[in-house]
Scaffold this motif. Structure first.
Motif, mmCIF file in Angstrom:
data_model
loop_
_atom_site.group_PDB
_atom_site.id
_atom_site.type_symbol
_atom_site.label_atom_id
_atom_site.label_comp_id
_atom_site.label_asym_id
_atom_site.label_seq_id
_atom_site.Cartn_x
_atom_site.Cartn_y
_atom_site.Cartn_z
ATOM 1 N N PRO A 49 0.792 -1.239 0.000
ATOM 2 C CA PRO A 49 0.000 0.000 0.000
ATOM 3 C C PRO A 49 0.819 1.280 0.000
ATOM 4 N N ASN A 50 2.110 1.204 0.320
ATOM 5 C CA ASN A 50 2.906 2.436 0.385
ATOM 6 C C ASN A 50 3.061 3.108 -0.973
ATOM 7 N N ASN A 51 2.685 2.407 -2.047
ATOM 8 C CA ASN A 51 2.832 2.989 -3.382
ATOM 9 C C ASN A 51 1.693 3.928 -3.764
ATOM 10 N N TRP A 52 0.509 3.715 -3.183
ATOM 11 C CA TRP A 52 -0.637 4.528 -3.637
ATOM 12 C C TRP A 52 -0.993 5.664 -2.686
ATOM 13 N N PHE A 53 -0.459 5.680 -1.473
ATOM 14 C CA PHE A 53 -0.684 6.837 -0.607
ATOM 15 C C PHE A 53 0.481 7.031 0.350
ATOM 16 N N SER A 54 0.629 8.261 0.817
ATOM 17 C CA SER A 54 1.601 8.568 1.869
ATOM 18 C C SER A 54 0.990 9.594 2.809
ATOM 19 N N LEU A 77 -3.167 12.360 -12.891
ATOM 20 C CA LEU A 77 -2.023 12.396 -13.799
ATOM 21 C C LEU A 77 -1.899 11.114 -14.626
ATOM 22 N N GLU A 78 -2.580 10.053 -14.184
ATOM 23 C CA GLU A 78 -2.526 8.799 -14.937
ATOM 24 C C GLU A 78 -3.025 8.986 -16.366
ATOM 25 N N ALA A 79 -4.015 9.843 -16.540
ATOM 26 C CA ALA A 79 -4.570 10.078 -17.886
ATOM 27 C C ALA A 79 -3.546 10.693 -18.821
ATOM 28 N N ASP A 80 -2.542 11.363 -18.261
ATOM 29 C CA ASP A 80 -1.484 11.984 -19.063
ATOM 30 C C ASP A 80 -0.226 11.124 -19.122
ATOM 31 N N GLY A 81 -0.295 9.918 -18.575
ATOM 32 C CA GLY A 81 0.859 9.029 -18.591
ATOM 33 C C GLY A 81 1.971 9.467 -17.665
ATOM 34 N N LEU A 82 1.606 10.152 -16.579
ATOM 35 C CA LEU A 82 2.587 10.638 -15.600
ATOM 36 C C LEU A 82 2.390 9.867 -14.300
ATOM 37 N N PHE A 83 3.427 9.171 -13.845
ATOM 38 C CA PHE A 83 3.290 8.277 -12.707
ATOM 39 C C PHE A 83 4.313 8.615 -11.615
ATOM 40 N N LEU A 84 3.902 8.400 -10.379
ATOM 41 C CA LEU A 84 4.786 8.603 -9.228
ATOM 42 C C LEU A 84 4.261 7.703 -8.118
ATOM 43 N N GLU A 85 4.903 6.540 -7.950
ATOM 44 C CA GLU A 85 4.346 5.525 -7.074
ATOM 45 C C GLU A 85 4.803 5.687 -5.624
ATOM 46 N N GLY A 86 4.372 6.813 -5.035
ATOM 47 C CA GLY A 86 4.478 7.036 -3.608
ATOM 48 C C GLY A 86 5.865 6.848 -3.028
ATOM 49 N N THR A 87 5.909 6.208 -1.851
ATOM 50 C CA THR A 87 7.188 6.004 -1.179
ATOM 51 C C THR A 87 7.865 4.719 -1.639
ATOM 52 N N GLY A 88 7.399 4.207 -2.789
ATOM 53 C CA GLY A 88 8.202 3.259 -3.545
ATOM 54 C C GLY A 88 9.100 4.037 -4.487
ATOM 55 N N ALA A 89 8.488 4.982 -5.215
ATOM 56 C CA ALA A 89 9.235 5.807 -6.165
ATOM 57 C C ALA A 89 10.152 6.800 -5.467
ATOM 58 N N MET A 90 9.732 7.268 -4.287
ATOM 59 C CA MET A 90 10.529 8.253 -3.541
ATOM 60 C C MET A 90 10.899 7.687 -2.175
ATOM 61 N N VAL A 91 12.122 7.919 -1.758
ATOM 62 C CA VAL A 91 12.510 7.660 -0.363
ATOM 63 C C VAL A 91 12.659 9.025 0.286
ATOM 64 N N LEU A 92 11.811 9.289 1.281
ATOM 65 C CA LEU A 92 11.696 10.630 1.829
ATOM 66 C C LEU A 92 12.500 10.797 3.114
ATOM 67 N N ASP A 93 13.276 11.863 3.141
ATOM 68 C CA ASP A 93 13.880 12.335 4.382
ATOM 69 C C ASP A 93 12.893 13.352 4.945
ATOM 70 N N HIS A 94 12.125 12.930 5.942
ATOM 71 C CA HIS A 94 11.063 13.780 6.481
ATOM 72 C C HIS A 94 11.605 14.939 7.308
ATOM 73 N N VAL A 95 12.867 14.859 7.700
ATOM 74 C CA VAL A 95 13.465 15.908 8.538
ATOM 75 C C VAL A 95 14.119 16.976 7.671
ATOM 76 N N ALA A 96 15.023 16.567 6.782
ATOM 77 C CA ALA A 96 15.725 17.510 5.909
ATOM 78 C C ALA A 96 14.928 17.838 4.653
ATOM 79 N N ARG A 97 13.783 17.164 4.468
ATOM 80 C CA ARG A 97 12.871 17.446 3.350
ATOM 81 C C ARG A 97 13.533 17.187 1.995
#
Length: 310
Positions: free
Chosen positions: A84-89, A133-153
């Motif tokens: 589930p980490n891919n579709w929401f954060s 954005l899916e309709a435009d072929g633009l994808f970003l699969e949440g915290t699979g696609a991104m590893v977030l540093d929540h402190v240093a942003r």
């Protein structure tokens, strides 16, 4: 004793227990970590995956992590629902993001009962929905696609079919993150499909498969950015990345910090690496070999809750 809050290490997670688990045929083309199991019947694989998630949730709860466990609501139609980490954060301050998914059958994983639970039990100010954005072929699969540093942003992002630059820029602008994108490839030259199989950013350390970042200058910049935030960089080999050693998540139980990772990942680590990690966290290995057939491991199974409880 008042619970300790660690911005990088959530004390609660959302998990989804699969009922008809199978490696997703729609994701096999660009997920080099994905495997099939020709030695077991489909129903046996599904039953074992169900049991692995059940036991993982039990162990997390036993160690003081709150687990919001949901059942797969589209049996047979959402083979990757366990991730589930891919579709929401979720984000401090009461923010939730919904993401555009690359594979059509993964778009069915988005479910409002999870969001309604978050609204009922935590302080949610807004939900920003990027799924259009899916309709435009633009994808970003949440915290699979991104590893977030929540402190240093910082949003560390390996470029792939599942991490579009335009979508990343929109997320970074909305949520005030510095996007740090790079190319990462495996030994066969294939793009790493998700950043979270490549790296884990914890409070005091970062596990990173640096040698998979092809450009040496960019590799140095990624390492320097992590070190600038005060973290010790634990460099992982390509072989260790293949064993899911980078697919870990730091959690907290209100007092201590834990590192949830798979048993397979832990077995691949060197004694000195383990010693470094144990200066900061208690290691919590979870046995999920069937889930790992789908090309993800423990971190992919856990959607961290970075929201304040009501």
């Amino acid at each position: 004793m008042r619970p300790q809050i660690y911005p990088q290490a959530p004390a609660a997670v959302v998990m989804v227990r699969p009922h008809h688990f199978t490696p997703n045929p729609q994701t096999a083309a660009d997920n080099a970590f994905q495997r099939s199991d020709l030695g077991r019947q489909a129903d046996e694989v599904a039953q074992q995956a169900y049991a692995e998630v059940t036991e993982a949730a039990r162990l997390l709860q036993q160690h003081g992590v709150q687990v919001h466990l949901f059942e797969d609501e589209h049996p047979g139609r959402t083979p990757d629902a366990v991730f589930p980490n891919n579709w929401f954060s979720t984000h401090a301050g009461g923010h939730v993001a919904l993401y555009p998914m690359y594979s059509p059958n993964r778009r069915l994983e988005r479910r409002m009962d999870v969001i309604e639970m978050l609204k009922a039990q935590y302080r949610v100010q807004d939900v920003i929905d990027y799924s259009g954005l899916e309709a435009d072929g633009l994808f970003l699969e949440g915290t699979g696609a991104m590893v977030l540093d929540h402190v240093a942003r910082v949003a560390y992002t390996a470029r792939s079919n599942r991490a579009n630059a335009i979508a990343l820029e929109r997320f970074a602008t909305h949520f005030n993150y510095e996007p740090m994108a790079f190319d990462a490839v495996d030994a066969q030259g294939r793009a790493v499909y998700h950043t979270n199989v490549l790296m884990c950013v914890a409070t005091d350390f970062a596990l990173v498969g640096l040698e998979l970042i092809a450009d040496t200058a960019r590799r140095t910049e990624v390492r320097q950015r992590l070190e600038d935030t005060g973290r010790e960089v634990v460099a992982l080999s390509a072989q260790q990345i293949g064993e899911f050693a980078g697919n870990a998540l730091e959690l907290s139980n209100g007092q201590d910090r834990l590192l949830a990772l798979s048993s397979r990942a832990l077995q691949s680590l060197q004694p000195q690496q383990i010693k470094t990690l144990e200066r900061s966290v208690r290691l919590l290995p979870l046995r999920v070999p069937t889930i790992e057939l789908a090309g993800g491991s423990v971190r992919c199974m856990l959607a961290g809750v970075h929201l304040a409880a009501r």
